[in-house]
Write a protein that holds these residues in place. Structure first.
Motif, PDB file in Angstrom:
ATOM      1  N   LEU A 144      -9.250   7.211   1.345  1.00 27.08           N
ATOM      2  CA  LEU A 144      -8.947   7.895   2.601  1.00 27.08           C
ATOM      3  C   LEU A 144      -8.063   9.106   2.397  1.00 27.08           C
ATOM      4  O   LEU A 144      -8.164  10.102   3.120  1.00 27.08           O
ATOM      5  N   GLY A 145      -7.141   9.024   1.453  1.00 26.90           N
ATOM      6  CA  GLY A 145      -6.220  10.133   1.265  1.00 26.90           C
ATOM      7  C   GLY A 145      -5.227   9.845   0.168  1.00 26.90           C
ATOM      8  O   GLY A 145      -5.456   9.000  -0.707  1.00 26.90           O
ATOM      9  N   LEU A 146      -4.102  10.540   0.224  1.00 27.96           N
ATOM     10  CA  LEU A 146      -3.110  10.475  -0.842  1.00 27.96           C
ATOM     11  C   LEU A 146      -1.714  10.418  -0.243  1.00 27.96           C
ATOM     12  O   LEU A 146      -1.411  11.106   0.738  1.00 27.96           O
ATOM     13  N   SER A 147      -0.863   9.563  -0.836  1.00 24.38           N
ATOM     14  CA  SER A 147       0.544   9.486  -0.465  1.00 24.38           C
ATOM     15  C   SER A 147       1.358  10.055  -1.617  1.00 24.38           C
ATOM     16  O   SER A 147       1.387   9.490  -2.713  1.00 24.38           O
ATOM     17  N   SER A 148       2.032  11.192  -1.355  1.00 25.41           N
ATOM     18  CA  SER A 148       2.784  11.874  -2.399  1.00 25.41           C
ATOM     19  C   SER A 148       4.133  12.321  -1.853  1.00 25.41           C
ATOM     20  O   SER A 148       4.190  13.040  -0.850  1.00 25.41           O
ATOM     21  N   SER A 149       5.204  11.848  -2.489  1.00 28.72           N
ATOM     22  CA  SER A 149       6.583  12.215  -2.102  1.00 28.72           C
ATOM     23  C   SER A 149       6.863  11.897  -0.643  1.00 28.72           C
ATOM     24  O   SER A 149       7.527  12.660   0.070  1.00 28.72           O
ATOM     25  N   GLY A 150       6.330  10.792  -0.167  1.00 24.88           N
ATOM     26  CA  GLY A 150       6.576  10.364   1.202  1.00 24.88           C
ATOM     27  C   GLY A 150       5.680  11.007   2.234  1.00 24.88           C
ATOM     28  O   GLY A 150       5.746  10.643   3.418  1.00 24.88           O
ATOM     29  N   ALA A 151       4.826  11.948   1.833  1.00 25.08           N
ATOM     30  CA  ALA A 151       3.916  12.607   2.769  1.00 25.08           C
ATOM     31  C   ALA A 151       2.514  12.012   2.641  1.00 25.08           C
ATOM     32  O   ALA A 151       2.058  11.675   1.539  1.00 25.08           O
ATOM     33  N   ILE A 152       1.828  11.893   3.773  1.00 29.76           N
ATOM     34  CA  ILE A 152       0.489  11.334   3.824  1.00 29.76           C
ATOM     35  C   ILE A 152      -0.506  12.466   4.050  1.00 29.76           C
ATOM     36  O   ILE A 152      -0.392  13.247   5.000  1.00 29.76           O
ATOM     37  N   ARG A 153      -1.508  12.556   3.175  1.00 27.30           N
ATOM     38  CA  ARG A 153      -2.589  13.534   3.318  1.00 27.30           C
ATOM     39  C   ARG A 153      -3.917  12.785   3.353  1.00 27.30           C
ATOM     40  O   ARG A 153      -4.239  12.028   2.431  1.00 27.30           O
ATOM     41  N   LEU A 154      -4.681  12.980   4.420  1.00 29.80           N
ATOM     42  CA  LEU A 154      -5.955  12.290   4.604  1.00 29.80           C
ATOM     43  C   LEU A 154      -7.112  13.274   4.461  1.00 29.80           C
ATOM     44  O   LEU A 154      -6.965  14.477   4.697  1.00 29.80           O
ATOM     45  N   MET A 170      -4.491  17.819  -7.712  1.00 27.49           N
ATOM     46  CA  MET A 170      -3.960  17.041  -8.825  1.00 27.49           C
ATOM     47  C   MET A 170      -3.089  15.909  -8.283  1.00 27.49           C
ATOM     48  O   MET A 170      -2.275  16.112  -7.382  1.00 27.49           O
ATOM     49  N   VAL A 171      -3.274  14.748  -8.849  1.00 23.11           N
ATOM     50  CA  VAL A 171      -2.473  13.574  -8.501  1.00 23.11           C
ATOM     51  C   VAL A 171      -1.461  13.346  -9.620  1.00 23.11           C
ATOM     52  O   VAL A 171      -1.824  13.268 -10.797  1.00 23.11           O
ATOM     53  N   LYS A 172      -0.194  13.247  -9.250  1.00 18.89           N
ATOM     54  CA  LYS A 172       0.852  13.028 -10.230  1.00 18.89           C
ATOM     55  C   LYS A 172       1.103  11.533 -10.433  1.00 18.89           C
ATOM     56  O   LYS A 172       0.804  10.732  -9.554  1.00 18.89           O
ATOM     57  N   LYS A 173       1.631  11.228 -11.588  1.00 20.25           N
ATOM     58  CA  LYS A 173       1.982   9.846 -11.881  1.00 20.25           C
ATOM     59  C   LYS A 173       3.008   9.346 -10.857  1.00 20.25           C
ATOM     60  O   LYS A 173       4.018   9.987 -10.614  1.00 20.25           O
ATOM     61  N   GLY A 174       2.740   8.191 -10.242  1.00 21.55           N
ATOM     62  CA  GLY A 174       3.605   7.635  -9.213  1.00 21.55           C
ATOM     63  C   GLY A 174       3.089   7.860  -7.813  1.00 21.55           C
ATOM     64  O   GLY A 174       3.505   7.164  -6.882  1.00 21.55           O
ATOM     65  N   ASP A 175       2.175   8.859  -7.638  1.00 19.47           N
ATOM     66  CA  ASP A 175       1.530   9.022  -6.339  1.00 19.47           C
ATOM     67  C   ASP A 175       0.597   7.843  -6.083  1.00 19.47           C
ATOM     68  O   ASP A 175       0.189   7.140  -7.016  1.00 19.47           O
ATOM     69  N   ALA A 176       0.244   7.641  -4.823  1.00 22.17           N
ATOM     70  CA  ALA A 176      -0.593   6.500  -4.461  1.00 22.17           C
ATOM     71  C   ALA A 176      -1.800   6.976  -3.675  1.00 22.17           C
ATOM     72  O   ALA A 176      -1.674   7.773  -2.731  1.00 22.17           O
ATOM     73  N   LEU A 177      -2.975   6.486  -4.074  1.00 20.90           N
ATOM     74  CA  LEU A 177      -4.192   6.746  -3.327  1.00 20.90           C
ATOM     75  C   LEU A 177      -4.313   5.731  -2.193  1.00 20.90           C
ATOM     76  O   LEU A 177      -4.049   4.534  -2.388  1.00 20.90           O
ATOM     77  N   ILE A 178      -4.694   6.213  -1.024  1.00 12.89           N
ATOM     78  CA  ILE A 178      -4.885   5.344   0.144  1.00 12.89           C
ATOM     79  C   ILE A 178      -6.351   4.987   0.207  1.00 12.89           C
ATOM     80  O   ILE A 178      -7.212   5.867   0.356  1.00 12.89           O
ATOM     81  N   THR A 179      -6.665   3.707   0.090  1.00 14.94           N
ATOM     82  CA  THR A 179      -8.059   3.275   0.037  1.00 14.94           C
ATOM     83  C   THR A 179      -8.302   2.128   1.012  1.00 14.94           C
ATOM     84  O   THR A 179      -7.372   1.482   1.485  1.00 14.94           O
ATOM     85  N   ILE A 180      -9.587   1.894   1.265  1.00 21.06           N
ATOM     86  CA  ILE A 180     -10.042   0.705   1.988  1.00 21.06           C
ATOM     87  C   ILE A 180     -10.953  -0.059   1.056  1.00 21.06           C
ATOM     88  O   ILE A 180     -11.925   0.517   0.521  1.00 21.06           O
ATOM     89  N   GLY A 181     -10.663  -1.348   0.860  1.00 19.48           N
ATOM     90  CA  GLY A 181     -11.477  -2.135  -0.044  1.00 19.48           C
ATOM     91  C   GLY A 181     -11.334  -3.616   0.215  1.00 19.48           C
ATOM     92  O   GLY A 181     -10.523  -4.063   1.031  1.00 19.48           O
ATOM     93  N   PRO A 182     -12.125  -4.428  -0.505  1.00 18.95           N
ATOM     94  CA  PRO A 182     -12.116  -5.881  -0.270  1.00 18.95           C
ATOM     95  C   PRO A 182     -10.949  -6.608  -0.907  1.00 18.95           C
ATOM     96  O   PRO A 182     -10.612  -7.713  -0.507  1.00 18.95           O
TER      97      PRO A 182
END
Length: 346
Positions: free
Chosen positions: A311-321, A328-340
Motif C-alpha cells: 500500500l505504501g511506505l512508512s519512513s521517519s514517522g511519515a506515511i506515504r501511500l 529508494m527505501v532505507k534500512k529501517g523503513d517499513a513497507l505497508i502491506t496487506i497479506g494473509p
C-alpha cells in the motif's frame, strides 16, 4: 548478635510460626512412636529396627495400616498405638488444613488483586471498562504470532472487586490499586514490562483522558522502554499524551467520525475495515521493516511473491501511500502491506 538472639526469642521461641509448630509436633509424634514401638515390641520381634518403628508410626498416622508391623504387647498397643492414632491423625489433619487454607488464601488474594508479580516481557492492561472489550483485545493479540499466548498479561484497575472468571480461565493476573502510584506499578512489574495498553475507564467521557495522561507519566517515569498504547476520547488530549511519552495514541472519537461519514458515502466500508483490522481471518495490514537499502519496486516485488499487496511506505514517522515512480527505501523503513500472515523482515 544480640539483635539476632532477641529476634529469635520474640518471633520464634515465644510465638513460633504455624509451620514451625507443625514441624516440631510432627517430629515429636514420630520420635515418640518410633522409640516406643521399638522399646515395647523388640522383645517379641528381635529383628525390629529403628526404620521399622518409623515406618509403623507413619502408616499409623496416615491411617494406611498395611499390617506388616503391628504391636503385640499391651504397652505397644495402649501406650504407643493409641496415642499415635489420636494425636498423629489429628495433627496430620491439622497440617493438611493449614496447607489447604494457605492455597485458598493465596488464590483468593490473586483473584482480588492483592498479589504481586515478578514477570518479564509481559503486557499490562490498565483500567477495566467492560469485559467484552478486554476479551476482544486479548483475542486479537493472541491470534498474532508476534505476540503469542506465552506472554503473560496483568490487568490493573482500582475499582474491580475481583477478576472475572472469564479472565481467570485465560490465566490473566490482576493487581488492584491506583494505577498512578508506584506501589501499584511495582506490584504489576512495570520495570520489566514490554507492552502497556491504557484503556479509558469510562468510554465516551473526556475526563477519562486526564487519568490516562497521569498513568502514562507514571509509566514513563519508571520504564521508558515499555511500548505504550493509550486510548483517548478527546482528540485535544493527543498532544498532551505525546508530551507524556506515549508511543502510540488511539483517539476513538476521531475514528467514530470517520466510520460514520465513510459508511454514509461508501456503504459497507466498515466491514472492509473490520476485516483488515481483525487478525481472526481474512487479510491484515502489516508494517514490514526493510533490512537494507533497496529500490521500492524491488521490495514491492518481493512482497507480491509472498502474496502481500503493498500500500505504501512508512519512513521517519511519515506515511506515504500509493507510491509512484522510483523511490529508494532505507534500512529501517517499513513497507505497508496487506497479506494473509506476517512477514518478519525484507
Amino acid at each position: 548478635m544480640i539483635y539476632v538472639i532477641q529476634y529469635l526469642f520474640h518471633n520464634v521461641f515465644r510465638n513460633p510460626p504455624v509451620p514451625l509448630r507443625i514441624f516440631f509436633m510432627l517430629g515429636a509424634v514420630l520420635l515418640y512412636g518410633m522409640t516406643g514401638f521399638v522399646y515395647f515390641e523388640l522383645s517379641e520381634n528381635p529383628e525390629l529396627s529403628w526404620s521399622d518403628g518409623l515406618w509403623y508410626t507413619v502408616v499409623t498416622m496416615t491411617t494406611v495400616g498395611y499390617g506388616d508391623f503391628f504391636p503385640k504387647t499391651a504397652g505397644g498397643r495402649f501406650l504407643v498405638g493409641w496415642p499415635v492414632m489420636a494425636f498423629g491423625i489429628g495433627l496430620l489433619g491439622y497440617a493438611l488444613s493449614v496447607i489447604a487454607a494457605t492455597l485458598i488464601t493465596s488464590k483468593s488474594r490473586e483473584i482480588k488483586g492483592m498479589s504481586s508479580f515478578e514477570l518479564k516481557n509481559h503486557l499490562i492492561v490498565f483500567n477495566f471498562p467492560v469485559l467484552a472489550k478486554v476479551e476482544r483485545i486479548l483475542d486479537e493479540l493472541y491470534l498474532d504470532p508476534a505476540f503469542g499466548r506465552s506472554i503473560p498479561v496483568v490487568l490493573v484497575d482500582e475499582f474491580l472487586d475481583e477478576l472475572p472468571p472469564e479472565l481467570q480461565k485465560r490465566g490473566i493476573h490482576y493487581v488492584r490499586g491506583n494505577p498512578v502510584r508506584d506501589a501499584t506499578l511495582g506490584r504489576a512489574g512495570i520495570d520489566n514490562a514490554r507492552h502497556a495498553i491504557i484503556l479509558c475507564r469510562n468510554p465516551g467521557d473526556p475526563a477519562s483522558d486526564n487519568l490516562n495522561v497521569a498513568i502514562a507519566l507514571a509509566i514513563e517515569g519508571r520504564n521508558r522502554k515499555t511500548n505504550t498504547v493509550v486510548e483517548c476520547v478527546d482528540s485535544a488530549s493527543q498532544e498532551l499524551l505525546r508530551k507524556a511519552g506515549c508511543d502510540r495514541i488511539v483517539c476513538t472519537s476521531r475514528f467514530d467520525a470517520h466510520f460514520l461519514s465513510q459508511e454514509l458515502l461508501n456503504p459497507g466500508v466498515q466491514e472492509v475495515i473490520a476485516d483488515i483490522l481483525s487478525a481472526r481471518d481474512g487479510q491484515q495490514i502489516y508494517f514490514i521493516e526493510a533490512d537494507r537499502d533497496a529500490p521500492f519496486h524491488e521490495l514491492a516485488k518481493t512482497c507480491q511473491e509472498k502474496q502481500h499487496m503493498v500500500l505504501g511506505l512508512s519512513s521517519s514517522g511519515a506515511i506515504r501511500l500509493n507510491i509512484a515512480g522510483p523511490t529508494m527505501v532505507k534500512k529501517g523503513d517499513a513497507l505497508i502491506t496487506i497479506g494473509p500472515c506476517r512477514i518478519s523482515r525484507l
